[in-house]
Design a protein around this motif. Structure first.
Motif, PDB file in Angstrom:
ATOM      1  N   LEU A 104       0.816  -1.212   0.000  1.00  0.00           N
ATOM      2  CA  LEU A 104       0.000   0.000   0.000  1.00  0.00           C
ATOM      3  C   LEU A 104       0.848   1.260   0.000  1.00  0.00           C
ATOM      4  O   LEU A 104       0.490   2.266  -0.615  1.00  0.00           O
ATOM      5  CB  LEU A 104      -0.963  -0.015   1.191  1.00  0.00           C
ATOM      6  N   SER A 105       1.986   1.214   0.690  1.00  0.00           N
ATOM      7  CA  SER A 105       2.893   2.359   0.692  1.00  0.00           C
ATOM      8  C   SER A 105       3.416   2.632  -0.711  1.00  0.00           C
ATOM      9  O   SER A 105       3.436   3.779  -1.176  1.00  0.00           O
ATOM     10  CB  SER A 105       4.063   2.092   1.647  1.00  0.00           C
ATOM     11  N   ALA A 106       3.818   1.576  -1.399  1.00  0.00           N
ATOM     12  CA  ALA A 106       4.321   1.730  -2.766  1.00  0.00           C
ATOM     13  C   ALA A 106       3.233   2.271  -3.686  1.00  0.00           C
ATOM     14  O   ALA A 106       3.476   3.167  -4.508  1.00  0.00           O
ATOM     15  CB  ALA A 106       4.837   0.388  -3.284  1.00  0.00           C
ATOM     16  N   GLN A 124       8.396  10.866   0.433  1.00  0.00           N
ATOM     17  CA  GLN A 124       8.725  10.343   1.761  1.00  0.00           C
ATOM     18  C   GLN A 124       7.527  10.571   2.660  1.00  0.00           C
ATOM     19  O   GLN A 124       7.019  11.690   2.789  1.00  0.00           O
ATOM     20  CB  GLN A 124       9.964  10.991   2.382  1.00  0.00           C
ATOM     21  N   PHE A 125       7.060   9.498   3.287  1.00  0.00           N
ATOM     22  CA  PHE A 125       5.882   9.572   4.135  1.00  0.00           C
ATOM     23  C   PHE A 125       6.267   9.979   5.555  1.00  0.00           C
ATOM     24  O   PHE A 125       7.314   9.594   6.086  1.00  0.00           O
ATOM     25  CB  PHE A 125       5.163   8.228   4.167  1.00  0.00           C
ATOM     26  N   PRO A 341       0.863   0.802   6.858  1.00  0.00           N
ATOM     27  CA  PRO A 341      -0.116   0.154   5.972  1.00  0.00           C
ATOM     28  C   PRO A 341      -1.557   0.598   6.201  1.00  0.00           C
ATOM     29  O   PRO A 341      -2.306   0.822   5.241  1.00  0.00           O
ATOM     30  CB  PRO A 341       0.061  -1.338   6.272  1.00  0.00           C
ATOM     31  N   ILE A 342      -1.960   0.720   7.461  1.00  0.00           N
ATOM     32  CA  ILE A 342      -3.343   1.120   7.739  1.00  0.00           C
ATOM     33  C   ILE A 342      -3.589   2.555   7.279  1.00  0.00           C
ATOM     34  O   ILE A 342      -4.631   2.869   6.696  1.00  0.00           O
ATOM     35  CB  ILE A 342      -3.658   0.961   9.239  1.00  0.00           C
ATOM     36  N   THR A 343      -2.635   3.409   7.532  1.00  0.00           N
ATOM     37  CA  THR A 343      -2.757   4.806   7.118  1.00  0.00           C
ATOM     38  C   THR A 343      -2.800   4.919   5.600  1.00  0.00           C
ATOM     39  O   THR A 343      -3.570   5.704   5.039  1.00  0.00           O
ATOM     40  CB  THR A 343      -1.592   5.622   7.690  1.00  0.00           C
ATOM     41  N   CYS A 344      -1.961   4.146   4.922  1.00  0.00           N
ATOM     42  CA  CYS A 344      -1.956   4.148   3.456  1.00  0.00           C
ATOM     43  C   CYS A 344      -3.290   3.634   2.904  1.00  0.00           C
ATOM     44  O   CYS A 344      -3.787   4.135   1.889  1.00  0.00           O
ATOM     45  CB  CYS A 344      -0.810   3.297   2.927  1.00  0.00           C
ATOM     46  N   ALA A 345      -3.860   2.630   3.570  1.00  0.00           N
ATOM     47  CA  ALA A 345      -5.176   2.126   3.149  1.00  0.00           C
ATOM     48  C   ALA A 345      -6.216   3.235   3.248  1.00  0.00           C
ATOM     49  O   ALA A 345      -7.064   3.397   2.354  1.00  0.00           O
ATOM     50  CB  ALA A 345      -5.577   0.936   4.020  1.00  0.00           C
TER      51      ALA A 345
END
Length: 472
Positions: A104-106, A124-125, A341-345
């Protein structure tokens, strides 16, 4: 030792008074007034739906500030909640450090690269807007050190700007009222005038005012020395400093001067990003510039998860990476929860909803109506000006008649209006003599009419109270 948990979702019978007492005893809030924090109860917001929120006693409010510029798709969105829950069950977290990533980050990095203009393709996150700005500045310093220009350290910001509350970003911010008992960096950070057309010299045209601001910027560059300056950072519209909309040509002129003197341009879109001005990012479609770096946060997840990002030009990244990388080129900046991952979702679902539901198009439709309706408030004597762009606006109180700066009585006027707004079920953000507005992007014309109606009523009530106190 057994700890008794009182205030949880499993114990909804907890009273407002109990919540408030617990909060006063244990929580230090951002921007808390420490003189009153131990004794003053806070408004307890317990539920949200669309562009409304509810306090713990069930009273409904129009949320005129979208939480804090961020709940763009509105409250209670089931889709985004389900996306968060689904990802939490699949992969809650894994380290992003070094050569580790998650799908999800990618994907989110790819999507952000598509949404941003030009060659801003490297992401950059971070976990906040403060972190995004901090990381942008650290990248800029790393970049100039890596290409053999270590003297380029100085940063030019603006008075009344807001860029965060970390040590560095609080120093970058130029809101004087926010500068209290903390220490602030002043060796490499410089502030120039903000673009505030309402407070420009009487009789000065907007065109001449813009040239005055550009001239001041160039004078500051020459004073510091272009070889010593790393970057200029600017909000497209200055948010918490007063929703200050720059004159036409301002950002293009500032960007041209940055290019002339080899100064990088950071556009801080933490507030304006993800639809507030009717576009995912305002840099190119609104201001006609392509900055070197863009920072974002808030609307990236509509506040459903904490997240920020700095998006960087390929041109800059390529010059210090791969075959061009200097010796030991480790970019030692980042966060435990970068690209969570949760934040990216949440962010990916948020972007999907904004695109699918044509929310940017909706903002372009209702935004001008919002500004037009607010303009009707200028008929009241205590209102000096209403201003804004789409769903980012402000009402400035001016009963002193001072054309240069707000006085104490102007601030009192704004606080009095805010008090009556709260009583009538509208949350605005008072700051000095200002009433700042940034409702969720899903607000409709009916909601706008209600919001403006409450403001008008509150201004009338405030006027009567101020007259009774002899302030007008």
């Amino acid at each position: 030792m057994t700890i008794q948990v009182k205030a949880t979702a499993a114990h909804p019978a907890v009273t407002t008074e109990q919540i408030s007492e617990t909060d006063k005893r244990h929580t230090i809030h951002p921007w808390a007034d420490l003189a009153t924090a131990p004794t003053t109860g806070d408004l307890v917001i317990s539920k949200g739906e669309g562009y409304h929120v509810y306090d713990s006693d069930g009273k409904r409010y129009i949320d005129g500030i979208a939480g804090m510029w961020c709940v763009n798709i509105g409250y209670g969105n089931v889709e985004i909640a389900e996306a968060i829950a689904k990802q939490a069950q699949k992969l809650a977290y894994y380290t992003p450090f070094g050569a580790m990533t998650n799908p999800l980050s990618a994907e989110l990095a790819r999507v952000l690269a598509e949404l941003t203009p030009g060659d801003l393709n490297r992401v950059q996150f971070t976990t906040s807007g403060s972190g995004a700005v901090d990381s942008a500045i650290r990248f800029v310093h790393f970049y100039f050190n890596a290409i053999g220009k270590p003297e380029k350290k100085h940063i030019i910001s603006r008075l009344e700007s807001y860029h965060g509350s970390s040590y560095l970003t609080a120093s970058l911010s130029g809101k004087q009222v926010d500068r209290t008992y903390f220490h602030y960096m002043d060796d490499i950070i410089h502030h120039i005038s903000c673009p505030n057309p309402y407070r420009r010299e009487p009789g000065l045209s907007l065109e001449a005012y813009c040239q005055q601001l550009l001239g001041e910027f160039e004078d500051k560059i020459n004073e510091i020395g272009a070889d010593n300056i790393a970057c200029f950072i600017a909000e497209p519209i200055m948010g918490s400093g007063g929703v200050l909309v720059p004159p036409t040509g301002y950002h293009k002129g500032m960007k041209a001067l940055c290019e002339k003197y080899d100064i990088l341009y950071i556009l801080d879109e933490v507030v304006t990003g993800f639809g507030r001005l009717g576009h995912f990012f305002s840099a190119e479609p609104v201001w006609e510039i392509i900055p070197d770096l863009i920072t974002c946060a808030k609307g990236i997840t509509s506040g459903y998860q904490p997240m920020g990002a700095v998006i960087i030009s390929d041109r800059l990244f390529d010059r210090i990476s791969g075959d061009n990388a200097p010796e030991a080129a480790y970019f030692t900046n980042g966060y435990t929860y970068s690209g969570h991952p949760i934040t990216c979702a949440a962010a990916l679902k948020n972007i999907e909803i904004i695109q699918r539901d044509n929310i940017c198009e909706h903002v372009r439709e209702v935004g001008p109506y919002f500004i037009e309706r607010l303009k009707t408030l200028e008929k009241y004597d205590i209102v000096g000006e209403t201003r804004g762009n789409h769903l980012m606006a402000c009402v400035e109180c001016n009963i002193s008649g001072n054309p240069v700066a707000a006085e104490d009585k102007d601030i009192t006027a704004a606080r009095t209006v805010d008090k009556f707004c709260d009583e009538a079920g509208l949350i605005v953000r008072p700051y000095e003599a200002l009433l700042i507005l940034s409702p969720p992007l899903v607000i409709d014309k009916e909601g706008i009419d209600q919001l403006v109606s409450i403001l008008a009523q509150s201004i009338e009530q405030a006027t009567e109270e101020l007259k009774a106190k002899g302030l007008i």
